[in-house]
Write an enzyme that holds these catalytic residues in place. Structure first.
Site, PDB file in Angstrom:
ATOM      1  N   ARG A  37       5.214   2.029 -17.656  1.00 55.03           N
ATOM      2  CA  ARG A  37       3.945   2.580 -17.162  1.00 55.03           C
ATOM      3  C   ARG A  37       3.854   4.090 -17.371  1.00 55.03           C
ATOM      4  NH1 ARG A  37       3.983  -1.733 -17.765  1.00 55.03           N
ATOM      5  NH2 ARG A  37       3.400  -3.491 -16.466  1.00 55.03           N
TER       6      ARG A  37
ATOM      7  N   SER B 256      -2.915  -3.088  -9.586  1.00 54.01           N
ATOM      8  CA  SER B 256      -1.704  -2.856  -8.797  1.00 54.01           C
ATOM      9  C   SER B 256      -1.663  -1.382  -8.382  1.00 54.01           C
ATOM     10  CB  SER B 256      -0.462  -3.206  -9.615  1.00 54.01           C
ATOM     11  OG  SER B 256      -0.457  -4.575  -9.943  1.00 54.01           O
TER      12      SER B 256
ATOM     13  N   GLU C 245       0.263   3.932  -8.840  1.00 53.00           N
ATOM     14  CA  GLU C 245      -0.007   3.800 -10.269  1.00 53.00           C
ATOM     15  C   GLU C 245      -1.336   4.450 -10.660  1.00 53.00           C
ATOM     16  OE1 GLU C 245      -0.417   0.287 -13.656  1.00 53.00           O
ATOM     17  OE2 GLU C 245       0.847  -0.030 -11.907  1.00 53.00           O
TER      18      GLU C 245
END
Length: 346
Positions: free
Chosen positions: A166, A244, A338
């Site tokens: 990520r 998420s 995130e």
């Protein structure tokens, strides 16, 4: 009337922008950013808005909407299974899932498990978007950007993007690079890449590591995502989210974890393991639907923080802090958000 960021984010949260420019072409996009930089005006880039948490007060600067379009495929007509296949260059403003749908229909292999992810193509290399065992890093050949520091167009080969879980060189140097287009190298075929995610393998009825037809992989992923409220649906408040909210923690291998917590060794990161943020959240007392009638964890998936229709960004962040701090108190692991936070802190 000022443009509200809430109208351009999947959370449907965020106050007004001081000014707003829509870049429909690459020239318009670069000109808007360059002009703002010359005037020392803060810039916020917005495309799909699926990874943004914007302050209730809005953004005191220029929002530049990335609305470029275009998909150009350089396909080898007689490409066999061992050939390069298709080099597909996609403008940053293109919808990601529409591109995945086209890839599957065209027999281009490598992004099928990334079906149903909201947002734009240009955002995918920044986060190194991934799901169900695939990441865009596996298929990106190059990324072309406008470098706001050097004031010119640059092209990074996939290997130079410094992809990680990520993350990428673009995320580590936030705001510097405006993605213009992304080129993917996708092999030809009717079967997807080996299924690397156990839940997806079970859904497809195959063993992990085997292949399944592209269209079946896409439909299975879409079904799994819908079941978790991860496919946008205006009528389903579980999808009023930024996906998420917390990344799965990557930790030193010797860090204690609660009994039963998943641990996955990280190839290429010796001495590091990944664990499940969703497991930690659930085992710290935060169940599906935890919250109130304004903001809550999704009723389908504990990783998503959702706007139940009348939330504010402040409400959302209060819940995020409660979950983050509760997990840390219970497990010793501090979760990291995130989505990109704009004008707010967690």
């Amino acid at each position: 009337m000022p443009e509200l960021l809430a109208s351009h984010t999947t959370l449907r949260l965020g106050g007004p922008a001081r000014s707003w420019v829509r870049g429909r072409t690459e020239d318009e996009l670069v000109a808007a950013v360059r002009e703002a930089d010359e005037q020392q005006d803060p810039v916020l880039l917005v495309a799909g808005g699926s990874n943004l948490v914007v302050a209730d007060e809005g953004f005191d600067g220029k929002v530049v909407e990335i609305a470029t379009s275009g998909v150009v495929a350089d396909v080898e007509e007689d490409a066999g299974p061992m050939c390069g296949g298709a080099l597909v260059t996609v403008s940053a403003g293109e919808d990601w899932d529409a591109f995945v749908e086209r890839a599957v229909a065209s027999g281009w292999v490598g992004v099928e498990a990334l079906s149903g992810i909201p947002g734009s193509v240009g955002a995918t290399p920044i986060q190194n978007v991934g799901a169900y065992g695939q990441e865009v890093a596996q298929t990106i050949a190059r990324v072309r950007v406008w470098d706001r520091v050097l004031k010119g167009v640059r092209t990074f080969a996939g290997v130079d993007c410094v992809f990680g879980y990520r993350t990428s060189r673009f995320k580590k140097d936030p705001g510097r690079h405006v993605v213009l287009d992304v080129t993917f190298q996708l092999r030809p075929g009717s079967l997807g890449e080996p299924v690397a995610y156990a839940e997806l393998a079970r859904t497809l009825g195959v063993e992990p590591g085997t292949r399944a037809p592209l269209a079946e992989v896409r439909e299975a992923v879409l079904g799994l995502r819908r079941g978790k409220g991860m496919v946008l649906d205006a009528a389903d408040h579980d999808t009023w989210s930024a996906g998420s909210f917390f990344t799965n923690p990557v930790l030193p291998a010797d860090q204690p974890l609660p009994d039963g917590a998943p641990r996955w060794e990280q190839p290429g990161a010796q001495g590091r393991v990944k664990t499940s943020a969703a497991w930690l959240i659930e085992h710290s007392g935060f169940h599906k639907g935890y919250g109130n009638d304004r903001v809550s964890l999704s009723t389908k998936h504990t990783l998503a923080l959702t706007n139940r229709g009348s939330a504010t960004t402040s409400d959302l962040l209060d819940l995020a802090r409660e979950v983050r701090d509760g997990v840390e108190a219970r497990t010793g692991v501090r979760l990291v958000n995130e989505p990109v936070l704009v004008g707010v802190e967690l």
